[in-house]
Design an enzyme around this catalytic site. Structure first.
Site, PDB file in Angstrom:
ATOM      1  CG  ASP A  80      -2.058   0.941   1.148  1.00 61.09           C
ATOM      2  OD1 ASP A  80      -2.289   1.503   0.062  1.00 61.09           O
ATOM      3  OD2 ASP A  80      -2.732   1.144   2.172  1.00 61.09           O
ATOM      4  CG  HIS A 124       0.452   1.935  -9.389  1.00 61.22           C
ATOM      5  ND1 HIS A 124       0.153   1.594  -8.093  1.00 61.22           N
ATOM      6  CD2 HIS A 124      -0.618   2.644  -9.834  1.00 61.22           C
ATOM      7  CE1 HIS A 124      -1.038   2.068  -7.775  1.00 61.22           C
ATOM      8  NE2 HIS A 124      -1.525   2.712  -8.815  1.00 61.22           N
ATOM      9  CG  ASN A 157      -7.406  -1.993  -6.205  1.00 60.23           C
ATOM     10  OD1 ASN A 157      -6.490  -2.781  -5.968  1.00 60.23           O
ATOM     11  ND2 ASN A 157      -7.694  -0.985  -5.375  1.00 60.23           N
TER      12      ASN A 157
HETATM   13  C1  FPP Z   1      -1.491   0.126  -3.501  1.00 59.29           C
HETATM   14  O1  FPP Z   1      -1.127   1.483  -3.508  1.00 59.29           O
HETATM   15  C2  FPP Z   1      -1.019  -0.603  -4.663  1.00 59.29           C
HETATM   16  C3  FPP Z   1      -1.791  -1.148  -5.654  1.00 59.29           C
HETATM   17  C4  FPP Z   1      -3.269  -1.052  -5.661  1.00 59.29           C
HETATM   18  C5  FPP Z   1      -1.215  -1.860  -6.792  1.00 59.29           C
HETATM   19  C6  FPP Z   1       0.029  -2.627  -6.520  1.00 59.29           C
HETATM   20  C7  FPP Z   1       0.741  -2.841  -7.792  1.00 59.29           C
HETATM   21  C8  FPP Z   1       2.088  -2.856  -7.967  1.00 59.29           C
HETATM   22  C9  FPP Z   1       3.047  -2.752  -6.868  1.00 59.29           C
HETATM   23  C10 FPP Z   1       2.659  -2.964  -9.327  1.00 59.29           C
HETATM   24  C11 FPP Z   1       2.338  -4.172 -10.098  1.00 59.29           C
HETATM   25  C12 FPP Z   1       2.467  -5.412  -9.344  1.00 59.29           C
HETATM   26  C13 FPP Z   1       2.991  -6.554  -9.775  1.00 59.29           C
HETATM   27  C14 FPP Z   1       2.909  -7.748  -8.896  1.00 59.29           C
HETATM   28  C15 FPP Z   1       3.687  -6.702 -11.057  1.00 59.29           C
HETATM   29  P1  FPP Z   1      -2.264   2.572  -3.647  1.00 59.29           P
HETATM   30  O2  FPP Z   1      -2.432   2.864  -5.087  1.00 59.29           O
HETATM   31  O3  FPP Z   1      -3.501   2.106  -2.951  1.00 59.29           O
HETATM   32  O4  FPP Z   1      -1.610   3.791  -2.902  1.00 59.29           O
HETATM   33  P2  FPP Z   1      -2.366   4.911  -2.042  1.00 59.29           P
HETATM   34  O5  FPP Z   1      -3.035   4.217  -0.897  1.00 59.29           O
HETATM   35  O6  FPP Z   1      -1.254   5.792  -1.596  1.00 59.29           O
HETATM   36  O7  FPP Z   1      -3.328   5.596  -2.953  1.00 59.29           O
END
Ligand code: FPP
Length: 251
Positions: A23, A40, A71
């Site tokens: 996160d 990301h 999501n």
């Molecule tokens: C959470 O941060 C992250 C995600 C919803 C996506 C995770 C994806 C990756 C790390 C990249 C791709 C993954 C792989 C396995 C290739 P958030 O967007 O919720 O952050 P925030 O809470 O600060 O808005």
């Protein structure tokens, strides 16, 4: 000489399965004055580092919450960008998985992913299926309530067709109908970015897991952060409802 974090970790009993809620990508990017997808993209570096660390020390199962059912409600541009990032990452990282003897598996409602993503994932899973050091599970279009609902329906069908006896249904039966049927429950759950919730992730499987929260945003998470989390876990006493003395004196 002071032992490194890694040395300290491998000196103790390792968890077999670690699950991570990655996160804080969006906030990390915002802090740097950049767009969310930049977060990301940098999150992928943390995925690589963590997976490598897990394989190096011999963690058998690593499960990453990459995309939740909820999501899908994000802006279309972000969802599309995440899907192409997933394809790019698989293209780039499959050789690393092979080199490190890591098997890729997925949990979640894959049928809701774009067809090209489904294909790519299937390819990567086929290519790595004989690897045996670490199983890397990506939770994609996954949510625990979806998974439990599906398990209940599947169990009900079996009972209706007469292939499952209602009275034989145990906690173990339920585990077997979950997406994680071949994977032991995680001993440790890590969540980055300071949020302290489970967000519909592995609710049944996390019943006895230790929870570890770090304020670091996911793109900043590195091997040493992973080792710190494991060390914190190793310093805790897992009692499974028993009293402390029962654990040490075997009473
Ligand atoms: C959470 O941060 C992250 C995600 C919803 C996506 C995770 C994806 C990756 C790390 C990249 C791709 C993954 C792989 C396995 C290739 P958030 O967007 O919720 O952050 P925030 O809470 O600060 O808005």
């Amino acid at each position: 000489m002071m032992k490194t974090l890694k040395e300290q970790v491998v000196d103790n009993q390792l968890p077999r399965h670690i699950a991570i809620i990655m996160d804080g990508n969006g906030r990390w990017a915002k802090k740097k004055g950049n767009i969310r997808i930049f977060g990301h993209k940098n999150g992928v570096t943390a995925v690589r580092d963590t997976t490598e660390a897990a394989a190096e020390i011999g963690i058998e199962y690593l499960t990453l919450y990459a995309f939740s059912t909820e999501n899908w409600n994000r802006p279309r541009t972000e969802v599309d960008a995440l899907m192409s990032l997933l394809i790019q990452t698989i293209n780039k990282e499959v050789p690393t998985l092979q080199k490190n003897n890591i098997k890729l598996v997925t949990i979640g409602d894959l049928s809701s992913l774009p067809v090209d993503v489904q294909k790519k994932l299937q390819e990567a899973k086929d290519q790595t299926k004989n690897n045996s050091r670490t199983t890397l599970t990506l939770a994609l279009s996954y949510s625990s309530r979806w998974e439990i609902g599906k398990a209940v329906k599947d169990i009900a069908h079996k009972v209706k067709e007469g292939t499952l006896d209602v009275d034989s249904i145990s906690e173990e039966t339920i585990s077997q109908y979950l997406e994680t049927s071949n994977i032991p429950d995680p001993e440790l759950l890590i969540r980055t970015s300071g949020e302290q919730r489970l967000s519909n992730f592995l609710l049944y499987q996390l019943a006895y897991s230790e929870l570890y929260f770090t304020p670091k945003f996911w793109p900043d998470f590195r091997k040493n952060d992973f080792y710190e989390a494991i060390l914190a876990y190793q310093g805790r006493e897992r009692r499974f409802g028993k009293i402390s003395e029962q654990l040490t004196k075997n009473i």
